[in-house]
Design a protein around this motif. Sequence first.
Motif, PDB file in Angstrom:
ATOM      1  N   GLN A 104      17.350  10.362 -15.914  1.00 56.62           N
ATOM      2  CA  GLN A 104      16.665  11.426 -15.198  1.00 56.62           C
ATOM      3  C   GLN A 104      15.665  10.767 -14.258  1.00 56.62           C
ATOM      4  OE1 GLN A 104      15.088  13.772 -18.403  1.00 56.62           O
ATOM      5  NE2 GLN A 104      17.045  14.756 -18.856  1.00 56.62           N
ATOM      6  N   VAL A 105      16.067  10.651 -12.997  1.00 53.46           N
ATOM      7  CA  VAL A 105      15.251  10.031 -11.954  1.00 53.46           C
ATOM      8  C   VAL A 105      15.282  10.962 -10.741  1.00 53.46           C
ATOM      9  CG1 VAL A 105      14.993   8.061 -10.401  1.00 53.46           C
ATOM     10  CG2 VAL A 105      15.778   7.702 -12.752  1.00 53.46           C
ATOM     11  N   PRO A 106      14.131  11.439 -10.259  1.00 52.25           N
ATOM     12  CA  PRO A 106      14.143  12.317  -9.088  1.00 52.25           C
ATOM     13  C   PRO A 106      14.636  11.565  -7.854  1.00 52.25           C
ATOM     14  CG  PRO A 106      11.903  11.674  -9.634  1.00 52.25           C
ATOM     15  CD  PRO A 106      12.763  11.173 -10.750  1.00 52.25           C
ATOM     16  N   SER A 107      15.405  12.239  -7.023  1.00 50.23           N
ATOM     17  CA  SER A 107      15.941  11.588  -5.824  1.00 50.23           C
ATOM     18  C   SER A 107      14.871  11.400  -4.757  1.00 50.23           C
ATOM     19  CB  SER A 107      17.105  12.398  -5.253  1.00 50.23           C
ATOM     20  OG  SER A 107      16.675  13.700  -4.888  1.00 50.23           O
ATOM     21  N   ALA A 108      13.866  12.284  -4.732  1.00 49.01           N
ATOM     22  CA  ALA A 108      12.803  12.172  -3.737  1.00 49.01           C
ATOM     23  C   ALA A 108      11.510  12.744  -4.309  1.00 49.01           C
ATOM     24  CB  ALA A 108      13.182  12.918  -2.461  1.00 49.01           C
ATOM     25  N   VAL A 109      10.390  12.030  -4.087  1.00 45.75           N
ATOM     26  CA  VAL A 109       9.068  12.458  -4.539  1.00 45.75           C
ATOM     27  C   VAL A 109       8.059  12.161  -3.442  1.00 45.75           C
ATOM     28  CG1 VAL A 109       9.560  12.133  -6.985  1.00 45.75           C
ATOM     29  CG2 VAL A 109       8.614  10.235  -5.653  1.00 45.75           C
ATOM     30  N   LYS A 110       6.892  12.796  -3.524  1.00 46.51           N
ATOM     31  CA  LYS A 110       5.853  12.589  -2.526  1.00 46.51           C
ATOM     32  C   LYS A 110       4.990  11.375  -2.861  1.00 46.51           C
ATOM     33  CE  LYS A 110       5.468  17.532  -1.518  1.00 46.51           C
ATOM     34  NZ  LYS A 110       4.554  18.710  -1.493  1.00 46.51           N
ATOM     35  N   VAL A 111       4.461  10.743  -1.817  1.00 46.18           N
ATOM     36  CA  VAL A 111       3.510   9.642  -1.991  1.00 46.18           C
ATOM     37  C   VAL A 111       2.343  10.110  -2.850  1.00 46.18           C
ATOM     38  CG1 VAL A 111       1.787   8.253  -0.789  1.00 46.18           C
ATOM     39  CG2 VAL A 111       4.098   8.404   0.117  1.00 46.18           C
ATOM     40  N   GLY A 112       1.937   9.272  -3.817  1.00 41.89           N
ATOM     41  CA  GLY A 112       0.815   9.582  -4.683  1.00 41.89           C
ATOM     42  C   GLY A 112       1.167  10.373  -5.918  1.00 41.89           C
ATOM     43  N   SER A 113       2.430  10.736  -6.069  1.00 43.02           N
ATOM     44  CA  SER A 113       2.840  11.562  -7.213  1.00 43.02           C
ATOM     45  C   SER A 113       2.871  10.745  -8.507  1.00 43.02           C
ATOM     46  CB  SER A 113       4.235  12.145  -6.972  1.00 43.02           C
ATOM     47  OG  SER A 113       4.269  12.970  -5.848  1.00 43.02           O
ATOM     48  N   THR A 114       2.816  11.473  -9.631  1.00 47.95           N
ATOM     49  CA  THR A 114       3.112  10.915 -10.943  1.00 47.95           C
ATOM     50  C   THR A 114       4.547  11.287 -11.275  1.00 47.95           C
ATOM     51  OG1 THR A 114       0.826  11.031 -11.718  1.00 47.95           O
ATOM     52  CG2 THR A 114       2.556  10.966 -13.398  1.00 47.95           C
ATOM     53  N   VAL A 115       5.352  10.305 -11.652  1.00 49.49           N
ATOM     54  CA  VAL A 115       6.794  10.512 -11.818  1.00 49.49           C
ATOM     55  C   VAL A 115       7.197  10.138 -13.237  1.00 49.49           C
ATOM     56  CG1 VAL A 115       9.090   9.886 -10.988  1.00 49.49           C
ATOM     57  CG2 VAL A 115       7.175  10.003  -9.378  1.00 49.49           C
ATOM     58  N   LYS A 116       7.958  11.024 -13.862  1.00 50.44           N
ATOM     59  CA  LYS A 116       8.484  10.756 -15.202  1.00 50.44           C
ATOM     60  C   LYS A 116       9.957  10.368 -15.093  1.00 50.44           C
ATOM     61  CE  LYS A 116       7.239  13.305 -18.676  1.00 50.44           C
ATOM     62  NZ  LYS A 116       7.089  14.437 -19.643  1.00 50.44           N
ATOM     63  N   LEU A 117      10.285   9.184 -15.608  1.00 51.24           N
ATOM     64  CA  LEU A 117      11.663   8.702 -15.664  1.00 51.24           C
ATOM     65  C   LEU A 117      12.139   8.765 -17.109  1.00 51.24           C
ATOM     66  CD1 LEU A 117      11.199   5.428 -13.546  1.00 51.24           C
ATOM     67  CD2 LEU A 117      11.636   7.743 -12.703  1.00 51.24           C
ATOM     68  N   ALA A 118      13.381   9.167 -17.310  1.00 51.93           N
ATOM     69  CA  ALA A 118      13.911   9.261 -18.666  1.00 51.93           C
ATOM     70  C   ALA A 118      15.301   8.656 -18.722  1.00 51.93           C
ATOM     71  CB  ALA A 118      13.949  10.708 -19.135  1.00 51.93           C
ATOM     72  N   CYS A 119      15.596   8.010 -19.858  1.00 49.44           N
ATOM     73  CA  CYS A 119      16.897   7.392 -20.085  1.00 49.44           C
ATOM     74  C   CYS A 119      17.399   7.859 -21.452  1.00 49.44           C
ATOM     75  CB  CYS A 119      16.767   5.869 -20.031  1.00 49.44           C
ATOM     76  SG  CYS A 119      18.334   4.980 -20.121  1.00 49.44           S
ATOM     77  N   ARG A 120      18.286   8.838 -21.438  1.00 53.06           N
ATOM     78  CA  ARG A 120      18.798   9.421 -22.689  1.00 53.06           C
ATOM     79  C   ARG A 120      20.073   8.698 -23.102  1.00 53.06           C
ATOM     80  NH1 ARG A 120      14.016  11.905 -23.544  1.00 53.06           N
ATOM     81  NH2 ARG A 120      13.529  13.401 -21.896  1.00 53.06           N
ATOM     82  N   PHE A 121      20.235   8.481 -24.415  1.00 50.26           N
ATOM     83  CA  PHE A 121      21.411   7.736 -24.882  1.00 50.26           C
ATOM     84  C   PHE A 121      21.762   8.156 -26.306  1.00 50.26           C
ATOM     85  CE2 PHE A 121      17.605   5.352 -25.790  1.00 50.26           C
ATOM     86  CZ  PHE A 121      17.759   4.978 -27.125  1.00 50.26           C
ATOM     87  N   ASP A 122      22.982   7.852 -26.707  1.00 48.65           N
ATOM     88  CA  ASP A 122      23.461   8.132 -28.065  1.00 48.65           C
ATOM     89  C   ASP A 122      24.206   6.896 -28.554  1.00 48.65           C
ATOM     90  OD1 ASP A 122      24.478   9.029 -30.435  1.00 48.65           O
ATOM     91  OD2 ASP A 122      25.731  10.610 -29.571  1.00 48.65           O
ATOM     92  N   LEU A 123      23.652   6.205 -29.532  1.00 51.83           N
ATOM     93  CA  LEU A 123      24.262   4.977 -30.058  1.00 51.83           C
ATOM     94  C   LEU A 123      25.245   5.251 -31.203  1.00 51.83           C
ATOM     95  CD1 LEU A 123      21.179   2.572 -30.052  1.00 51.83           C
ATOM     96  CD2 LEU A 123      22.910   2.901 -28.292  1.00 51.83           C
ATOM     97  N   GLU A 124      25.474   6.514 -31.506  1.00 51.21           N
ATOM     98  CA  GLU A 124      26.459   6.904 -32.518  1.00 51.21           C
ATOM     99  C   GLU A 124      26.249   6.179 -33.846  1.00 51.21           C
ATOM    100  OE1 GLU A 124      30.186   6.167 -30.563  1.00 51.21           O
ATOM    101  OE2 GLU A 124      30.112   8.071 -29.479  1.00 51.21           O
ATOM    102  N   GLY A 125      24.985   6.179 -34.287  1.00 56.94           N
ATOM    103  CA  GLY A 125      24.664   5.596 -35.582  1.00 56.94           C
ATOM    104  C   GLY A 125      24.153   4.175 -35.548  1.00 56.94           C
ATOM    105  N   ALA A 126      24.378   3.470 -34.449  1.00 59.02           N
ATOM    106  CA  ALA A 126      23.891   2.087 -34.349  1.00 59.02           C
ATOM    107  C   ALA A 126      22.389   2.089 -34.042  1.00 59.02           C
ATOM    108  CB  ALA A 126      24.657   1.338 -33.264  1.00 59.02           C
TER     109      ALA A 126
END
Length: 265
Positions: free
Chosen positions: A2-24
């Motif tokens: 989850q990465v925004p394609s465009a944001v304004k200068v000075g913004s606070t941006v939240k990046l997220a990386c979701r995953f499923d390791l299927e038990g590992a």
Amino acid sequence: MQVPSAVKVGSTVKLACRFDLEGANLYSLTWWRGADQFYQFSPSSADPVIVYDSPGIAVDKRESEGEVVVLHNVSHASSGKYKCEVLEDYPSFQKDSQVKVMEVIDEPKSPPKLSLSKQLWSPGEELKANCTSPWSRPLPELHWYINDIKIPSHDSVLVPLSEHGRGVGSGVGVSLDEWTGVGGDRLSRTSRLTLVLREPHFNAAGWATLKCDATYKRVYHRSAEVHLITPWYKTAAPSQRLYGCAVTVVAGVWLAVAALVPLVL
């Protein structure tokens, strides 16, 4: 990712990386901007979160944890390709990654400005108008509307930068330095409209509305509009007949409606 394609200068941006390791188990999750790694999360380490120095990247370590990374006060140097890489723990150490691009936008500080070659218009005349969006990076898209109906793009052209500053008649020229900004990386954009006015363009009171929109990737949307007045227009107050000045709100943004001013050609 989850990465925004465009944001304004000075913004606070939240990046997220979701995953499923299927038990590992997770060995590490790392974030990269281009070839630079700027964040690592290793849940089994004594210090699970490590932040690395990277130009244009300011990680808020207090707000970042696990799958989420928070960047504050982003700048143009923060733009680029972002990669999240997930690595499974022993015994497989399988790895997978994904890449997304984020662009940091320096939006115009004011609405676009409309300029007309004259004040009064009649059906059958050829309208010439300029719409100039102030300094920004990157440049916005400019679209024309008459009475809220979009004018086909073939009726307008973008003015080459080399023509900025060339005045005709009472128009006031603008120096090239004023248009290019510091270092030449923040430019204004001008669209020149040529349109033959027809009777249906004007309402019964004898006026029509011309509008120009400046937009970029849904990050900003600003507009300016003027009234095209016929010689027989008599129903409004004198100031409105000449200038059509007002203030409107579009998409929650206050927009100054430009006065009729000489056209720079």
